[in-house]
Write an enzyme that holds these catalytic residues in place. Structure first.
Site, PDB file in Angstrom:
ATOM      1  N   SER A 148      14.513 -19.125   3.332  1.00 40.26           N
ATOM      2  CA  SER A 148      15.576 -18.183   3.674  1.00 40.26           C
ATOM      3  C   SER A 148      15.021 -16.769   3.537  1.00 40.26           C
ATOM      4  O   SER A 148      13.936 -16.471   4.038  1.00 40.26           O
ATOM      5  CB  SER A 148      16.792 -18.422   2.768  1.00 40.26           C
ATOM      6  OG  SER A 148      17.831 -17.520   3.061  1.00 40.26           O
ATOM      7  N   SER A 149      15.711 -15.897   2.834  1.00 38.16           N
ATOM      8  CA  SER A 149      15.268 -14.507   2.674  1.00 38.16           C
ATOM      9  C   SER A 149      16.132 -13.836   1.625  1.00 38.16           C
ATOM     10  O   SER A 149      17.298 -14.214   1.430  1.00 38.16           O
ATOM     11  CB  SER A 149      15.409 -13.762   4.007  1.00 38.16           C
ATOM     12  OG  SER A 149      15.294 -12.359   3.824  1.00 38.16           O
ATOM     13  N   TYR A 162      20.450 -11.669  11.309  1.00 39.44           N
ATOM     14  CA  TYR A 162      19.390 -12.235  10.469  1.00 39.44           C
ATOM     15  C   TYR A 162      19.914 -12.565   9.076  1.00 39.44           C
ATOM     16  O   TYR A 162      19.751 -13.693   8.588  1.00 39.44           O
ATOM     17  CB  TYR A 162      18.228 -11.250  10.384  1.00 39.44           C
ATOM     18  CG  TYR A 162      17.113 -11.715   9.475  1.00 39.44           C
ATOM     19  CD1 TYR A 162      16.238 -12.716   9.879  1.00 39.44           C
ATOM     20  CD2 TYR A 162      16.929 -11.143   8.211  1.00 39.44           C
ATOM     21  CE1 TYR A 162      15.215 -13.146   9.048  1.00 39.44           C
ATOM     22  CE2 TYR A 162      15.905 -11.560   7.383  1.00 39.44           C
ATOM     23  CZ  TYR A 162      15.051 -12.562   7.800  1.00 39.44           C
ATOM     24  OH  TYR A 162      14.049 -12.992   6.973  1.00 39.44           O
ATOM     25  N   LYS A 166      20.478 -16.360   7.283  1.00 40.49           N
ATOM     26  CA  LYS A 166      19.779 -16.787   6.077  1.00 40.49           C
ATOM     27  C   LYS A 166      20.762 -17.145   4.964  1.00 40.49           C
ATOM     28  O   LYS A 166      20.488 -18.018   4.126  1.00 40.49           O
ATOM     29  CB  LYS A 166      18.810 -15.694   5.621  1.00 40.49           C
ATOM     30  CG  LYS A 166      17.641 -15.479   6.589  1.00 40.49           C
ATOM     31  CD  LYS A 166      16.862 -16.757   6.822  1.00 40.49           C
ATOM     32  CE  LYS A 166      15.605 -16.536   7.633  1.00 40.49           C
ATOM     33  NZ  LYS A 166      14.818 -17.796   7.815  1.00 40.49           N
TER      34      LYS A 166
END
Length: 256
Positions: A148-149, A162, A166
């Protein structure tokens, strides 16, 4: 290095970029003894994938590598990847790393339905479908590791597609962990902070510099190896009691 993944088979999606996280993850798993299938999408990426496969073969530690061209925005790609894995290394595998992803920098007023599909079909739908198709062949105790982030828990200007995609990966990770735990599988996600890759090239430079200044460990960006080491640990038997977690791999930029 001890071959802690000897006899294991892994799939790593999105491992085509020579300076990318996926390629480093694949190499790290191979260093630990795993046989690895790596995926790529564009014919222009095949050369770097071939170089990765050659590097793995040169380890000469019992690991091996195979490649498969598949566009994970297409719904039949996961089945193609699983079949290629079975052809290369047998009917069962042990580790799935859902790493393939993309970013998009656009303000709310400029986002189109096609933009939504472009990001979500790869960052979210592909994770779900890849995990679903892999499940019948995942040998217990299996490991599903999603990438993920730190953006999953941040509100960042012009990165709504984005960041929200995530965040969706985090949510699926927890649900998959609850569902697959009785079968002996673990499911976790890693939330990297900024790492110098092709994906980071698309992120505003001022945002990247802000991350660096706010990172407690050495005030630097992460490296692909920083991330790969965590994936390596989560792939091993020693991580058996960790599931449903989102691990911030950010040098302390994000502390959960």
């Amino acid at each position: 290095m001890a071959l802690s993944l000897e006899g294991k088979v892994a799939i790593v999606t999105g491992a085509s970029r020579s300076r990318g996280i996926g390629a480093q993850i694949a190499y790290e798993l191979a260093k630990r003894g795993a046989k690895v299938v790596v995926t790529f999408t564009s014919p222009s990426s095949e050369k770097s994938v071939d170089e990765l496969v050659k590097r793995i073969e040169q380890l000469q530690n019992g690991s091996a590598a195979a490649k498969v061209k598949a566009d994970l925005r297409e719904v039949d790609a996961p089945e193609k990847i699983v079949q290629a894995t079975r052809s290369a290394f047998g009917d069962h595998f042990d580790i799935l790393v859902n790493n393939a992803g993309c970013e998009m920098v656009k303000g709310l007023g400029d986002i189109s339905a096609d933009d939504f599909s472009y990001v979500y079909n790869l960052n979210v739908r592909a994770v779900l479908l890849m995990s679903k198709v892999a499940l019948p062949h995942l040998r217990a105790p299996g490991r599903i590791i999603n990438v993920s982030s730190v953006g999953a828990r941040l509100g960042l200007k012009d990165l709504s597609l984005y960041c929200s995609s995530k965040a969706a990966v985090e949510g699926m990770t927890r649900c998959f962990a609850a569902e697959l735990g009785p079968q002996g599988h673990t499911v976790n996600t890693i939330n990297p902070g900024p790492v110098p890759t092709d994906v980071l090239d698309g992120i505003p430079k001022e945002l990247v510099e802000m991350h660096k200044k706010m990172t407690p460990v050495e005030g630097r960006l992460g490296t692909t190896d920083d991330i790969a080491q965590i994936v390596g640990f989560l792939s091993e038997e020693s991580s058996r009691w960790i599931t449903g977690q989102a691990i911030s791999a950010s040098g302390g930029f994000s502390m959960y």
